[in-house]
Write an enzyme that holds these catalytic residues in place. Structure first.
Site: not given
Lengths: 467, 747
Positions: B191, B222, B226, B303, B335, B337, B502, B705
């Site tokens: 990703q 998902f 990343e 987050r 997903r 985060f 994100a 998300e």
């Protein structure tokens, strides 16, 4: 030499019997539409169609190619997503697009095959039936709502085309007309007849007997690749389910899905049709066999637990064709050890037909309801007198002992009048008589109390039925 | 517009990494990883493996030409371990052989001598021992002590939430092909084009311009692809060292055992309410189970930290958060985060408070919903807030009060089956919380036949971002969608691309695409003006591939226009750039405007619990979600449905189990994700109507998300049943597996 037809191509290969079909399709034939995602038959991304010629008619079913050895597919027609190419989108493909039933796309070919296979397999053209046909196709993206919608549209289309009313022999042609399969399917039976090959069936001490492969080829595919294999699926003589002298006789090669749908079972044990949906998924039940489930000897096998309560007997055949009979309840010795010599096979399973007052119930609790191994399962056969006294009580339980367990010592409840208190006593007794262990399916404590609850559930269900 | 990839998906023609035709001389790699959770490597013996059948090379840390480092945020993650071992599954060697089977066989011949040290698996224990990644974060707003003093009702306690395996269908994999002059092309399922290209360059010790990372599509991501670059960099390293193409594909169970997951959290909470149920104060301590390396955990924690007030207005807060270093594979993005975990704690605390107050939880939620003008704990004032609108739209649709009554009625009439209900509001901040990442670029090329190619930094992983981008390009240029193709994500075309995560993929890359198309359109309009002597550019339009002046159709097609433009030597290629405006965050003060806007929603979930057996089914889910002006209602609806079910998996049946030594016990046959029958028969998704969002491309809103939050409803609906049975126990942890439900009732 193994011969079969892959899509519209005749294959003759010297690859070993134990080679995995998915590897053959992808690596030998370069057909990459069939995907590998778990290699355990757990996800359905690798679903393909297998067609067999039976009485001049092709019978197709869906299977998981990631755990299927090619040796078991002699004389078959294997269909991958590439083999569905009609030049245009097939109806199933179109409905998936129309309903946006595909996101990352990795599971999609498997879903296309399962929905296409449904058109061949299902007696019943209904929404529930197509959902059953998709019970082994996991999708991590869509949340399934769109896939269900695509399934519903397919049912509508089949109904609008009078598919249900089409005679079985004309269905293949109908599917071609409806653009569900390409027209070359019509020529497959003739082609298959020409390639016909039979392997020499004989068993030696080194032979591994394969009765479905849905667990065996998950456990040790590498070790089996170059093994001498004996496929129960070649024993056409053992594919019967019949009624004889108060018994249901099930051949050792019968797949669980065929058993589930058979008229004999529907007549005598109609509840099994639903219970066996809990066993596994369509793509696994299509190849997994009753005999395979029995010799797999899992302490938690659903088939074994059901058959134990039903007082099943095994007819065992050795390589010379000699036969002996044994009660299933005496078959298991200790964890994964049972009374079967290396050259013996389970030829037949004998299931006594229960009498009118006998009632059967099966309970299974697993983390996920469908396609999961039970934490605890249990089956019960109970006979009550008119005065509600217990006349017969047979209870099996899985996941609570090293072997599939038939609970002993229940004789003391015979003759007693059924009451809430007695049910509690029986449940308590069963709970106290087992010694489960902590494992991935749950803690020992959980399994113990759960068994107690499932025993209560047996009696609750039976009481409800009696009303 | 429907996802254009579906046409290939249904025919099995979509190419994933393992479907790429094998280049000549292809070798296959497998990883040898640590069997020990914590220790120190004394010796690695690869001699037997080197002699094993088909083996081309066994690579250890000694063979790495550049930096042995792939840490995503902090340089604490070597590609191949050489000293410290931090988790079972940590890569130690790469075995390259002719076939995958031979590579795996040779892995079993590697002998590694590891001095075992005491591992830590509990995040709280790690924190006590000072084992944390990055810094502890503390956010204080208002006066928490005063507010608790004024509170009439106070609830406090401890709760936990569990991890989650991504279970993307395509496991981690990459194919690396060495090219001339030390360059390398890597096709990967990942990703983060920019970041992974950078890692490859550093490990191989070549400049980034010699690394071409190409991504066509992912079989699901998902978030799991990343930040952890192990598998992509390992393939590149092997290809470089052997000067042969190398493919690395890991098996499902390797993926489950060795890759990062959603972070489990442990929480301490205290919430204070006034006599009417208005939240006055909220204090929370987040312990994040991060794993052996920092990976992307501090960002995930950030987050969670910013979302602990959920959809509610809370004037006084104190939030403390730590990323705890434990000896399991480093957890990473999944997903949401961290937002699902952040939302879970406020929802749990409020649920607990409702019990103490004796007020219905659903009413309590409604009176605390965020409104325009409210401030979030980090000082951002809300505008265009749709929390209440979503709630009321849902209420109009399902009649929440009647649904509650129906459940009560059902429960009155049934002894062994009980129903529970929950309403979950969603407020989800959109933008990377790390402001730098909110940038994207696009390259739009028009060819002389009129066909258009768009390249962006967005990665297609089934979420339909390429279809949305295609749609933005076609609409902006005024041409038919068939004329536009979205090309692969390629670092040679789009440099320094941020990860597609994100939920910002379409927002950022769509906007960059729009800018590029607008610039091209202006160039073309100037040409039309010159040709027609009509210089009011605003009145020149292209629609469905035809040129219009003041609304009048000209006999002038797109193809003719493009050919003229070429002949007139017009630049038909445009690169454009977008950076989200007006976002900033001060990490010292913990104040700022970290998000461009918020995504809202409300859902109602109803469950039925079989009291006798402890099993349950989800009876229905009704969702209203705010997607702004949707770029593709079909895609957005699919994203919502997928997120909700994936989330219900997390809150109910998906449970990771480890052995006491830290070894992953869960595998494909025991880690079960939702199947088709798990999904409720009544599953209704409605997009909020007339929602405008000036902060994202074409008034749309991010979708990947935010709807994941709705899945918390399953946990709280089951909890609703459980608490009616007994309240003499603390709230059970998430997920609520059948075993946990059963033991809550019977133990």
């Amino acid at each position: 030499m193994i011969r079969f037809i892959l899509n519209n191509k005749i294959i003759e290969t010297h690859k070993p019997d134990g080679m995995i079909l998915l590897d053959f399709i992808r690596e030998e034939e370069g057909l990459t539409g069939t995907k590998e995602a778990c290699r355990e038959g757990e996800c359905g991304a690798c679903t393909v169609l297998i067609g067999r010629l039976n009485n001049e008619k092709m019978e197709y079913k869906t299977i998981a190619s990631c755990i299927t050895p090619i040796g078991s597919l002699k004389n078959c027609h294997i269909v991958t997503v590439e083999g569905l190419d009609t030049g245009d989108f097939t109806l199933v493909q179109k409905l998936i697009i129309d309903n946006s039933a595909s996101q990352c796309g990795y599971c999609t070919p498997g879903i296309v095959l399962s929905m296409t296979g449904f058109c061949f397999m299902s007696e019943e053209i209904s929404y529930d039936a197509i959902i059953d046909a998709l019970d082994g196709n996991i999708c991590r993206c869509t949340g399934y709502a769109s896939i269900r919608n695509a399934g519903r549209s397919l049912i509508d289309n089949l109904k609008a085309n009078d598919y249900e009313k089409t005679a079985k022999k004309d269905r293949l042609q109908k599917l071609i007309e409806m653009n569900i399969i390409p027209s070359y399917f019509a020529e497959i039976p003739e082609k298959l007849k020409k390639i016909g090959n039979r392997s020499n069936i004989n068993i030696s001490d080194e032979t591994v007997i394969v009765a479905g492969a849905t667990d065996l080829f998950v456990q040790k595919p590498e070790a089996l690749e170059n093994q001498k294999l004996y496929f129960m699926s070649e024993r056409k003589d053992l594919e019967y389910i019949k009624e004889e002298n108060g018994n249901i006789l099930v051949g050792g090669a019968v797949a669980i899905e065929d058993f589930r749908k058979s008229q004999v079972i529907k007549k005598h044990y109609p509840e099994l049709e639903d219970y066996l949906l809990l066993h596994s998924s369509t793509i696994l039940r299509n190849t997994a066999t009753l005999s395979g489930n029995i010799v797999n000897a899992s302490p938690i096998g659903d088939i074994t637990i059901i058959l134990l309560a039903l007082s099943a007997r095994l007819v065992i055949e050795n390589r010379h064709g000699n036969i002996r009979k044994i009660e299933l309840s005496k078959f298991y010795i200790s964890y994964k050890k049972y009374d079967l010599e290396p050259c013996e096979i389970i030829r037949e399973i004998e299931i006594p037909i229960c009498s009118k007052n006998e009632q059967f119930n099966f309970e299974k609790v697993s983390n996920r309801k469908i396609l999961d191994i039970a934490s605890v399962n249990s089956a019960a056969l109970i006979k009550l007198s008119d005065k509600k006294n217990i006349e017969k009580l047979r209870i099996s339980a899985g996941g609570v002992a090293p072997i599939p367990l038939l609970l002993s010592g229940l004789e003391k409840f015979i003759g007693k009048e059924l009451s809430a208190k007695l049910i509690q006593e029986i449940a308590e007794y069963c709970m106290q008589s087992v010694t489960p262990i902590d494992d991935i399916r749950g803690s020992a404590k959980y399994k113990k109390i759960l068994l107690k609850q499932l025993i209560i559930a047996h009696f609750n269900k039976i009481n409800t039925v009696q009303k | 517009m429907k996802n254009v990839d579906m046409k290939m998906h249904v025919k099995g023609q979509s190419v994933f990494i393992d479907d790429i035709k094998a280049p000549i001389g292809l070798l296959n790699a497998a990883l040898f990883t640590s069997p020990v959770a914590k220790g120190r490597i004394k010796n690695i013996d690869i001699s037997a493996a080197q002699k094993s059948e088909g083996v081309a090379m066994v690579i250890t840390h000694k063979d790495i030409p550049g930096k042995n480092q792939i840490g995503h945020m902090i340089a604490d993650q070597p590609l191949l371990a050489f000293d410290e071992i931090e988790y079972i599954g940590q890569p130690i060697a790469i075995v390259v052989a002719d076939t995958r089977k031979n590579a795996k066989k040779a892995c079993q011949l590697i002998k590694v001598d590891i001095e075992k040290l005491e591992p830590v698996f509990e995040p709280r224990e790690a924190y006590q021992k000072g084992l944390i990644h990055a810094q502890k974060r503390v956010l204080v707003n208002g006066n928490i002590e005063e507010a608790f003093k004024k509170s009439k009702y106070i609830a406090s306690g401890r709760i936990d939430s569990g991890g989650q395996e991504h279970f993307y269908f395509e496991t981690q994999r990459a194919l690396a092909i060495p090219k001339e002059a030390d360059t390398i092309k890597v096709c990967a399922s990942c990703q983060s084009p920019g970041a992974f290209q950078h890692h490859i360059a550093e490990v191989l010790d070549i400049p980034m311009h010699k690394v071409e990372l190409e991504i066509r599509r992912l079989g699901g991501g998902f978030g799991g692809k990343e930040s952890t670059a192990v598998w992509v960099v390992a393939a590149a390293l092997a290809a470089k060292l052997l000067n042969r193409p190398v493919k690395l594909v890991i098996s499902r169970n390797e993926d489950i055992a060795t890759t990062g997951k959603r972070h489990p959290y442990s929480y301490d909470y205290k919430i204070g309410l006034d006599e009417n149920g208005k939240i006055l104060a909220f204090e929370v301590f987040l312990y994040q189970q991060a794993g052996g390396c920092a990976d992307i955990s501090p960002a995930v924690l950030g987050r969670s930290f910013l979302h602990t007030s959920g959809s509610y207005c809370i004037p006084n807060v104190k939030i403390t958060a730590v990323s705890c270093k434990t000896n399991i594979p480093p957890n990473n993005a999944f997903r949401g985060f961290g937002v699902p975990q952040g939302t879970f704690i406020i929802e749990s605390a409020l649920f607990h408070a409702s019990e103490i107050m004796g007020k219905n939880i659903i009413e309590l939620k409604k009176i605390n919903l965020l409104k325009d003008g409210d401030f979030l704990p980090y000082g951002m004032q809300l505008k265009k807030t749709n929390a209440v609108r979503c709630w009321e739209t849902l209420d109009e649709k399902v009649n929440i009060k009647k649904r509650i009554e129906a459940v009560e009625e059902f429960n009155k009439n049934n002894q062994t089956k009980k129903r529970g209900i929950s309403v979950i509001p969603v407020c989800f901040g959109i933008s990377f919380a790390q402001s730098t990442l909110n940038q994207a670029s696009a390259l739009v090329n028009i060819y002389i036949d009129g066909s258009v190619s768009v390249s962006t930094g967005a990665v297609e992983m089934g979420q339909g971002v390429n279809t949305k981008i295609l749609s933005v390009a076609a609409n902006t240029l005024g041409i038919q969608k068939e004329k536009v193709r979205v090309d692969t994500t390629n670092t040679s075309r789009i440099p320094n691309a941020s990860p597609t995560s994100a939920s910002t993929g379409a927002d950022l890359n769509g906007m960059a695409t729009k800018f590029a198309c607008e610039e091209l359109l202006t160039r073309l309009k100037k040409l039309i003006a010159k040709k027609t002597n009509f210089f009011d550019l605003d009145k020149i339009r292209i629609k469905d591939g035809i040129v219009y002046l003041c609304g009048a159709k000209l006999d002038y097609t797109w193809e003719e226009l493009i050919l003229d433009a070429y002949n007139e030597r017009t630049d038909l290629s445009c690169h454009s750039f977008y950076a989200t405006p007006a976002i900033y965050y001060d990490r010292v003060k913990e104040r700022g405007r970290p998000f461009a806007y918020y995504s809202y929603g409300t859902s109602l979930t109803e469950v039925e619990v079989d009291i006798l057996r402890g099993v349950y089914e989800i009876v229905s889910i009704d969702v209203v979600h705010d997607v702004g002006k949707s770029l593709s209602p079909e895609i957005d609806k699919g994203q919502i449905e997928g997120a909700v079910i994936q989330s219900i998996g997390w809150t109910t049946i998906e449970q990771l189990r480890y052995a006491p030594d830290g070894k992953m016990l869960s595998s494909a046959n025991s880690y079960k994700i939702p199947d088709i029958k798990f999904v409720p028969k009544n599953f209704n998704v409605m997009l909020l109507e007339n929602s405008e969002n000036p902060y994202a491309v074409c008034n749309s809103k991010a979708i990947g998300e935010p709807p994941f939050i709705h899945g918390l409803g399953a946990y709280f609906a089951i909890l609703d049943v459980l608490r009616k049975i007994r309240k003499d126990k603390p709230l059970p942890s998430l997920p609520l597996t059948p075993e946990k439900v059963f033991m809550y009732i019977y133990e």
